[in-house]
Design an enzyme around this catalytic site. Structure first.
Site, PDB file in Angstrom:
ATOM      1  N   GLU A 138       0.834  -1.204   0.000  1.00  0.00           N
ATOM      2  CA  GLU A 138       0.000   0.000   0.000  1.00  0.00           C
ATOM      3  C   GLU A 138       0.870   1.257   0.000  1.00  0.00           C
ATOM      4  OE1 GLU A 138      -3.192  -0.382  -0.282  1.00  0.00           O
ATOM      5  OE2 GLU A 138      -3.149  -2.536   0.027  1.00  0.00           O
ATOM      6  N   VAL A 193     -13.670   2.816 -12.957  1.00  0.00           N
ATOM      7  CA  VAL A 193     -14.211   2.070 -11.829  1.00  0.00           C
ATOM      8  C   VAL A 193     -13.504   2.574 -10.589  1.00  0.00           C
ATOM      9  CG1 VAL A 193     -14.545  -0.197 -10.774  1.00  0.00           C
ATOM     10  CG2 VAL A 193     -14.602   0.047 -13.268  1.00  0.00           C
TER      11      VAL A 193
END
Ligand SMILES: *[C@@H]1O[C@H](CO)[C@@H](O)[C@H](O)[C@H]1NC(C)=O
Ligand SMILES: *[C@@H]1O[C@H](CO)[C@@H](O)[C@H](O)[C@H]1NC(C)=O
Length: 363
Positions: A138, A193
């Site tokens: 991350e 998206v």
């Protein structure tokens, strides 16, 4: 009253069973460890010491590294016996059994699962030889409490190419010979998206500007629904896909590009790290970068222009004849790669501040 011999049996049988059980469990604990566990050691601890410390049986061969999966990443379990059979990496034994902590040659610790609680890191004294691998996929925006990691870790495993163990979200691989391909039929223009709407993130501001000049179909939470089953079928109808990252960070190029766009054969319009950084990982003509344009309006104009220029549009697929996209999907591959890297790395290595390395790019 029961006859005397029955009374005796009632006492005797359980005692015999108990003795048999004790003998069996003693054998089980002591025996297999003593025979099968020869430990590589630096600090003079022998397999016997370790065995006394931990009365457990582990079937570990000489020169094999025992890697402890400290936490299941995001709580997701995965097979622990695939290093050799699937990835061809020998001499690695993965375990998730924390009772093997003292014997483990290395720990791999997935950051997101320990970042809210310092005590979720190992608390027992650490064996001298044991190395810890920091595993994180991350960007800084998502993760917390990097200072928990000070003076504990020996290796990094992240998407950053300068990690000790480099784990990109995807990569391209040269084909042995050029290959023909078919672009799926396109009937729509731009799709996006988005799952997390981080207010203030650059991608939100850019989208809001861009949609003034060109229609954009937005899918995701709070937008048009799209199930995973329909994902590629739906997105492949679009000419362009907004592969907008949530963070602008070195080498942070995620499945938004590698999977959402490339697997759908929609040309990615990327927002994230610099074009130069993207081009370290893929051909420059495989994507459109928002920074190529002075404004969102200029980008919109260019997309409309390509929509009317088939030859120009098709150029974004030329690389497909020479390369294919590879994504490593299983967690097990990362843990096996960590083991491979540990085998090749020096026995002693220190990262005094993971925080500094990750936030400032220096060790
Ligand atoms: C932190 O982790 C420790 C060890 O897993 C656990 O005992 C404790 O309850 C956790 N604390 C919180 C606040 O979750
Ligand atoms: C691992 O790193 C820690 C500090 O980051 C250090 O204290 C320890 O000695 C290192 N161990 C090895 C085997 O490199």
């Amino acid at each position: 009253m029961k006859p005397l011999y029955i009374q005796k049996l009632i006492v005797f049988v359980p005692v015999v069973l108990f003795v048999i059980f004790l003998t069996w469990s003693w054998h089980r604990a002591g025996f297999s460890t003593a025979i099968e566990c020869k430990h590589r050691d630096i600090d003079g601890t022998t397999a016997d010491d370790l065995q006394k410390d931990s009365q457990i049986s582990v079937h570990k061969k000489e020169n094999e590294l025992l890697i402890l999966v400290w936490v299941w990443p995001f709580g997701e379990t995965f097979p622990l016996n695939t290093c050799q059979s699937v990835y061809g990496i020998s001499g690695c034994k993965l375990t998730a059994d924390r009772s093997l902590y003292k014997m483990a040659d290395a720990l791999v610790i997935h950051h997101v699962d320990i970042m809210y609680n310092r005590s979720s890191l190992p608390q027992d004294p650490r064996p001298h030889h044991q190395r810890w691998v920091w595993f994180n996929l991350e960007p800084p925006l998502i993760i917390k409490n990097l200072h928990f990691l000070d003076n504990l870790f020996n290796m990094t495993m992240t998407f950053r190419q300068d990690s000790d163990v480099y784990r990109p979200y995807g990569r391209i691989e040269a084909l042995k010979q050029p290959q023909s391909f078919t672009i799926p039929a396109k009937s729509k223009l731009v799709a996006w998206v988005v799952s997390k709407w981080y207010p203030g993130a650059r991608r939100i501001a850019y989208y809001e500007e861009l949609q003034k000049y060109i229609p954009i179909d937005v899918y995701g939470k709070k937008h048009m629904k799209l199930s995973w089953d329909d994902f590629y079928k739906t997105i492949s109808q679009y000419k362009f896909y907004l592969a907008f990252e949530n963070s602008i960070y070195k080498d942070y190029i995620t499945e938004k590009l590698w999977s959402n766009a490339f697997d759908s054969w929609a040309v990615p319009v990327v927002l994230g790290t610099s074009r130069q950084n993207y081009e370290r990982f893929l051909p420059g003509e495989a994507f459109i970068h928002v920074d190529d344009f002075p404004s969102a309006k200029d980008l919109a104009d260019y997309l409309v222009q390509l929509d009317n220029d088939d030859e120009g549009y098709k150029k974004y697929f030329n690389w497909r004849s020479l390369y294919r996209v590879r994504r490593e999907t299983g967690w097990d591959s990362s843990y096996c790669e960590a083991c491979r890297a540990l085998k090749q790395a020096p026995d002693y290595q220190v990262i005094s501040s993971v925080k500094k390395w990750f936030l400032e790019g220096t060790k």
